[in-house]
Design a protein around this motif. Structure first.
Motif, PDB file in Angstrom:
ATOM      1  N   HIS A 127      20.936  -6.508  10.629  1.00  0.00           N
ATOM      2  CA  HIS A 127      19.674  -6.216  10.108  1.00  0.00           C
ATOM      3  C   HIS A 127      18.625  -6.417  10.946  1.00  0.00           C
ATOM      4  O   HIS A 127      18.500  -7.587  11.685  1.00  0.00           O
ATOM      5  CB  HIS A 127      19.744  -6.885   8.816  1.00  0.00           C
ATOM      6  N   THR A 128      17.535  -5.678  10.764  1.00  0.00           N
ATOM      7  CA  THR A 128      16.616  -5.717  11.665  1.00  0.00           C
ATOM      8  C   THR A 128      15.275  -5.424  11.037  1.00  0.00           C
ATOM      9  O   THR A 128      15.198  -4.572   9.989  1.00  0.00           O
ATOM     10  CB  THR A 128      16.708  -4.538  12.822  1.00  0.00           C
ATOM     11  N   LEU A 129      14.162  -5.930  11.285  1.00  0.00           N
ATOM     12  CA  LEU A 129      12.880  -5.689  10.892  1.00  0.00           C
ATOM     13  C   LEU A 129      11.938  -4.976  11.936  1.00  0.00           C
ATOM     14  O   LEU A 129      12.010  -5.706  12.973  1.00  0.00           O
ATOM     15  CB  LEU A 129      12.042  -7.167  10.202  1.00  0.00           C
ATOM     16  N   VAL A 130      11.453  -3.970  11.553  1.00  0.00           N
ATOM     17  CA  VAL A 130      10.482  -3.378  12.652  1.00  0.00           C
ATOM     18  C   VAL A 130       8.953  -3.472  11.980  1.00  0.00           C
ATOM     19  O   VAL A 130       8.620  -3.045  11.046  1.00  0.00           O
ATOM     20  CB  VAL A 130      10.701  -1.743  12.695  1.00  0.00           C
ATOM     21  N   ILE A 131       8.187  -4.151  12.769  1.00  0.00           N
ATOM     22  CA  ILE A 131       6.914  -4.491  12.929  1.00  0.00           C
ATOM     23  C   ILE A 131       5.836  -3.516  13.532  1.00  0.00           C
ATOM     24  O   ILE A 131       6.055  -3.350  14.715  1.00  0.00           O
ATOM     25  CB  ILE A 131       6.450  -6.041  12.880  1.00  0.00           C
ATOM     26  N   SER A 132       4.934  -2.605  13.133  1.00  0.00           N
ATOM     27  CA  SER A 132       4.176  -1.606  13.706  1.00  0.00           C
ATOM     28  C   SER A 132       2.953  -1.735  13.661  1.00  0.00           C
ATOM     29  O   SER A 132       2.319  -2.574  12.585  1.00  0.00           O
ATOM     30  CB  SER A 132       4.706  -0.321  13.130  1.00  0.00           C
ATOM     31  N   VAL A 133       2.044  -1.540  14.654  1.00  0.00           N
ATOM     32  CA  VAL A 133       0.471  -1.646  14.489  1.00  0.00           C
ATOM     33  C   VAL A 133       0.185  -0.313  14.859  1.00  0.00           C
ATOM     34  O   VAL A 133       0.485   0.738  15.809  1.00  0.00           O
ATOM     35  CB  VAL A 133       0.177  -2.568  15.773  1.00  0.00           C
ATOM     36  N   ASP A 134      -0.140   0.379  13.826  1.00  0.00           N
ATOM     37  CA  ASP A 134      -0.616   1.863  13.751  1.00  0.00           C
ATOM     38  C   ASP A 134      -1.615   2.029  14.722  1.00  0.00           C
ATOM     39  O   ASP A 134      -1.662   3.150  15.408  1.00  0.00           O
ATOM     40  CB  ASP A 134      -1.022   2.392  12.392  1.00  0.00           C
ATOM     41  N   GLY A 135      -2.830   1.310  14.741  1.00  0.00           N
ATOM     42  CA  GLY A 135      -3.802   1.568  15.774  1.00  0.00           C
ATOM     43  C   GLY A 135      -3.265   1.645  17.102  1.00  0.00           C
ATOM     44  O   GLY A 135      -4.247   2.640  17.958  1.00  0.00           O
ATOM     45  N   ILE A 136      -2.487   1.122  17.794  1.00  0.00           N
ATOM     46  CA  ILE A 136      -1.996   1.218  19.128  1.00  0.00           C
ATOM     47  C   ILE A 136      -0.719   1.781  19.283  1.00  0.00           C
ATOM     48  O   ILE A 136      -0.089   2.189  20.349  1.00  0.00           O
ATOM     49  CB  ILE A 136      -1.909  -0.187  19.776  1.00  0.00           C
ATOM     50  N   GLN A 137      -0.133   2.374  18.285  1.00  0.00           N
ATOM     51  CA  GLN A 137       1.149   3.091  17.931  1.00  0.00           C
ATOM     52  C   GLN A 137       2.234   2.403  18.850  1.00  0.00           C
ATOM     53  O   GLN A 137       3.109   2.881  19.649  1.00  0.00           O
ATOM     54  CB  GLN A 137       0.907   4.588  18.657  1.00  0.00           C
ATOM     55  N   LYS A 138       2.387   1.112  18.545  1.00  0.00           N
ATOM     56  CA  LYS A 138       3.694   0.117  19.022  1.00  0.00           C
ATOM     57  C   LYS A 138       4.185  -0.437  17.858  1.00  0.00           C
ATOM     58  O   LYS A 138       3.564  -0.814  16.932  1.00  0.00           O
ATOM     59  CB  LYS A 138       2.917  -0.770  20.029  1.00  0.00           C
TER      60      LYS A 138
END
Length: 106
Positions: free
Chosen positions: A81-92
């Protein structure tokens, strides 16, 4: 599976029937393998806990531990099980393994 009102009423009046499984009180078939899996677990002496029903790709929040309150997308990679955390502004995005963490759906 949509039941006619008179048939729905007859079924729900049958002794031992509490209601239908599924959304909007409509019947949804449950695969026999899932029923058997639950029966097998419940009849064993293994400890178990209830957990939220999560779908891969669903937004979730971690409850407790070092990651308490972090929100992201729930994934399952190679059984982990994995959690993906994203920062939309820098697309990372970052992915972190989350075994043993309590997770709630958003």
């Amino acid at each position: 599976m949509r039941l006619l009102p008179d048939l729905w009423y007859k079924v729900t009046q049958t002794s031992g029937v509490l209601g239908f499984v599924g959304p909007r009180r409509e019947g949804v078939p449950i695969p026999e393998s899932q029923i058997e899996g639950m029966k097998k677990l419940l009849s064993s002496n293994l400890p178990y806990t209830l957990c939220p029903f999560l779908r891969v790709g669903q937004r979730v929040r971690i409850r407790g531990g070092a990651l308490d309150g972090i929100e992201g997308i729930f994934l399952s990679r190679q059984g982990q099980h994995t959690l993906v955390i994203s920062v939309d502004g820098i697309q990372k995005s970052l992915a972190v393994s989350i075994p043993g963490y309590d997770i709630e759906s958003l």
